[in-house]
Design a protein around this motif. Structure first.
Motif, PDB file in Angstrom:
ATOM      1  N   MET A   1       0.825  -1.202   0.000  1.00 44.33           N
ATOM      2  CA  MET A   1       0.000   0.000   0.000  1.00 44.33           C
ATOM      3  C   MET A   1       0.863   1.257   0.000  1.00 44.33           C
ATOM      4  N   ASP A   2       1.995   1.199   0.680  1.00 43.63           N
ATOM      5  CA  ASP A   2       2.909   2.337   0.684  1.00 43.63           C
ATOM      6  C   ASP A   2       3.456   2.574  -0.722  1.00 43.63           C
ATOM      7  N   THR A   3       3.788   1.504  -1.420  1.00 45.36           N
ATOM      8  CA  THR A   3       4.248   1.619  -2.804  1.00 45.36           C
ATOM      9  C   THR A   3       3.135   2.171  -3.684  1.00 45.36           C
ATOM     10  N   LEU A   4       1.937   1.688  -3.484  1.00 41.04           N
ATOM     11  CA  LEU A   4       0.792   2.139  -4.268  1.00 41.04           C
ATOM     12  C   LEU A   4       0.486   3.604  -4.017  1.00 41.04           C
ATOM     13  N   SER A   5       0.705   4.065  -2.794  1.00 36.27           N
ATOM     14  CA  SER A   5       0.406   5.464  -2.470  1.00 36.27           C
ATOM     15  C   SER A   5       1.298   6.423  -3.246  1.00 36.27           C
ATOM     16  N   GLY A   6       2.451   5.953  -3.708  1.00 40.17           N
ATOM     17  CA  GLY A   6       3.321   6.798  -4.521  1.00 40.17           C
ATOM     18  C   GLY A   6       2.711   7.122  -5.868  1.00 40.17           C
ATOM     19  N   TYR A   7       1.824   6.272  -6.360  1.00 41.68           N
ATOM     20  CA  TYR A   7       1.177   6.494  -7.650  1.00 41.68           C
ATOM     21  C   TYR A   7      -0.133   7.271  -7.532  1.00 41.68           C
ATOM     22  N   LEU A   8      -0.689   7.319  -6.351  1.00 45.20           N
ATOM     23  CA  LEU A   8      -1.974   7.972  -6.142  1.00 45.20           C
ATOM     24  C   LEU A   8      -1.792   9.276  -5.371  1.00 45.20           C
ATOM     25  N   ASP A   9      -2.861  10.035  -5.289  1.00 48.91           N
ATOM     26  CA  ASP A   9      -2.867  11.253  -4.498  1.00 48.91           C
ATOM     27  C   ASP A   9      -2.705  10.877  -3.025  1.00 48.91           C
ATOM     28  N   GLN A  10      -1.699  11.425  -2.381  1.00 45.22           N
ATOM     29  CA  GLN A  10      -1.360  11.048  -1.003  1.00 45.22           C
ATOM     30  C   GLN A  10      -2.498  11.312  -0.033  1.00 45.22           C
ATOM     31  N   ALA A  11      -3.152  12.465  -0.144  1.00 44.53           N
ATOM     32  CA  ALA A  11      -4.217  12.817   0.794  1.00 44.53           C
ATOM     33  C   ALA A  11      -5.404  11.871   0.661  1.00 44.53           C
ATOM     34  N   SER A  12      -5.755  11.511  -0.552  1.00 49.10           N
ATOM     35  CA  SER A  12      -6.881  10.596  -0.768  1.00 49.10           C
ATOM     36  C   SER A  12      -6.568   9.211  -0.221  1.00 49.10           C
ATOM     37  N   PHE A  13      -5.369   8.781  -0.436  1.00 47.43           N
ATOM     38  CA  PHE A  13      -4.976   7.448   0.027  1.00 47.43           C
ATOM     39  C   PHE A  13      -4.972   7.389   1.556  1.00 47.43           C
ATOM     40  N   VAL A  14      -4.454   8.417   2.191  1.00 45.60           N
ATOM     41  CA  VAL A  14      -4.443   8.468   3.655  1.00 45.60           C
ATOM     42  C   VAL A  14      -5.866   8.485   4.199  1.00 45.60           C
ATOM     43  N   CYS A  15      -6.753   9.186   3.522  1.00 52.20           N
ATOM     44  CA  CYS A  15      -8.149   9.257   3.941  1.00 52.20           C
ATOM     45  C   CYS A  15      -8.798   7.876   3.884  1.00 52.20           C
ATOM     46  N   VAL A  16      -8.541   7.134   2.828  1.00 50.75           N
ATOM     47  CA  VAL A  16      -9.096   5.783   2.696  1.00 50.75           C
ATOM     48  C   VAL A  16      -8.532   4.860   3.770  1.00 50.75           C
ATOM     49  N   LEU A  17      -7.239   4.968   4.054  1.00 51.32           N
ATOM     50  CA  LEU A  17      -6.635   4.138   5.097  1.00 51.32           C
ATOM     51  C   LEU A  17      -7.201   4.474   6.476  1.00 51.32           C
ATOM     52  N   LYS A  18      -7.404   5.750   6.753  1.00 52.94           N
ATOM     53  CA  LYS A  18      -7.997   6.142   8.034  1.00 52.94           C
ATOM     54  C   LYS A  18      -9.407   5.582   8.173  1.00 52.94           C
ATOM     55  N   ALA A  19     -10.179   5.667   7.108  1.00 53.44           N
ATOM     56  CA  ALA A  19     -11.552   5.159   7.147  1.00 53.44           C
ATOM     57  C   ALA A  19     -11.558   3.652   7.380  1.00 53.44           C
ATOM     58  N   ALA A  20     -10.641   2.939   6.744  1.00 52.52           N
ATOM     59  CA  ALA A  20     -10.563   1.488   6.952  1.00 52.52           C
ATOM     60  C   ALA A  20     -10.162   1.169   8.389  1.00 52.52           C
ATOM     61  N   GLY A  21      -9.232   1.913   8.936  1.00 56.08           N
ATOM     62  CA  GLY A  21      -8.830   1.702  10.326  1.00 56.08           C
ATOM     63  C   GLY A  21      -9.954   1.988  11.304  1.00 56.08           C
ATOM     64  N   ILE A  22     -10.695   3.067  11.055  1.00 55.66           N
ATOM     65  CA  ILE A  22     -11.831   3.388  11.919  1.00 55.66           C
ATOM     66  C   ILE A  22     -12.869   2.282  11.861  1.00 55.66           C
ATOM     67  N   ALA A  23     -13.124   1.767  10.665  1.00 52.03           N
ATOM     68  CA  ALA A  23     -14.114   0.701  10.516  1.00 52.03           C
ATOM     69  C   ALA A  23     -13.696  -0.560  11.270  1.00 52.03           C
ATOM     70  N   LEU A  24     -12.419  -0.912  11.194  1.00 47.24           N
ATOM     71  CA  LEU A  24     -11.943  -2.113  11.894  1.00 47.24           C
ATOM     72  C   LEU A  24     -12.037  -1.955  13.408  1.00 47.24           C
ATOM     73  N   VAL A  25     -11.624  -0.811  13.917  1.00 52.75           N
ATOM     74  CA  VAL A  25     -11.666  -0.585  15.363  1.00 52.75           C
ATOM     75  C   VAL A  25     -13.107  -0.542  15.855  1.00 52.75           C
ATOM     76  N   ALA A  26     -13.969   0.146  15.110  1.00 47.73           N
ATOM     77  CA  ALA A  26     -15.373   0.241  15.519  1.00 47.73           C
ATOM     78  C   ALA A  26     -16.042  -1.135  15.519  1.00 47.73           C
ATOM     79  N   GLN A  27     -15.755  -1.940  14.505  1.00 45.96           N
ATOM     80  CA  GLN A  27     -16.348  -3.279  14.454  1.00 45.96           C
ATOM     81  C   GLN A  27     -15.848  -4.139  15.609  1.00 45.96           C
ATOM     82  N   ASN A  28     -14.565  -4.054  15.906  1.00 48.05           N
ATOM     83  CA  ASN A  28     -14.006  -4.843  17.000  1.00 48.05           C
ATOM     84  C   ASN A  28     -14.625  -4.429  18.332  1.00 48.05           C
TER      85      ASN A  28
END
Length: 124
Positions: free
Chosen positions: A52-79
């Motif tokens: 994912m870090d390699t992939l983030s180099g090809y994509l917009d950094q802010a958008s990628f970080v936003c998606v990762l944060k949302a995924a982390g929030i979803a995992l923590v909330a579900q747990n």
């Protein structure tokens, strides 16, 4: 997988025993076991995180970080929702789920703004 299965079996047995005699400690044990299991899984997910870090180099950094944060929030909330349900607090579990959804929406606001900024010229 066998390590994870063995850890989960020990956690289930320990939690079941504690629930009979000391219910308050059973919830704390369940939460601690969940945190330990998530920490172990993060260690196993290291190749995925590197990809994912390699992939983030090809994509917009802010958008990628936003998606990762949302995924982390979803995992923590579900747990945490599952921990609340196991503790017999289904009302609190619903509130945790709602809080997770709200935080994901707040986290995704920059993405919505980018999408709307790109669509507005076409709509006018």
């Amino acid at each position: 997988m066998f390590r994870i299965a063995a850890f989960v079996m020990v956690a289930v047995i320990l939690t079941a025993l504690l629930r009979q005699y000391l219910p308050a400690y059973a919830v704390m044990c369940l939460t601690a076991c969940s945190v330990c299991l998530l920490a172990y899984l993060l260690g196993l997910a290291q190749p995925v995180l590197e990809w994912m870090d390699t992939l983030s180099g090809y994509l917009d950094q802010a958008s990628f970080v936003c998606v990762l944060k949302a995924a982390g929030i979803a995992l923590v909330a579900q747990n945490m929702q599952e921990v609340c349900k196991d503790a017999g607090m289904s009302a609190l579990a619903g509130k945790v789920e709602l809080a997770g959804r709200c935080l994901i929406l707040v986290c995704a606001l920059p993405l919505f703004e980018k999408i709307m900024g790109a669509l507005i010229p076409f709509l006018q």
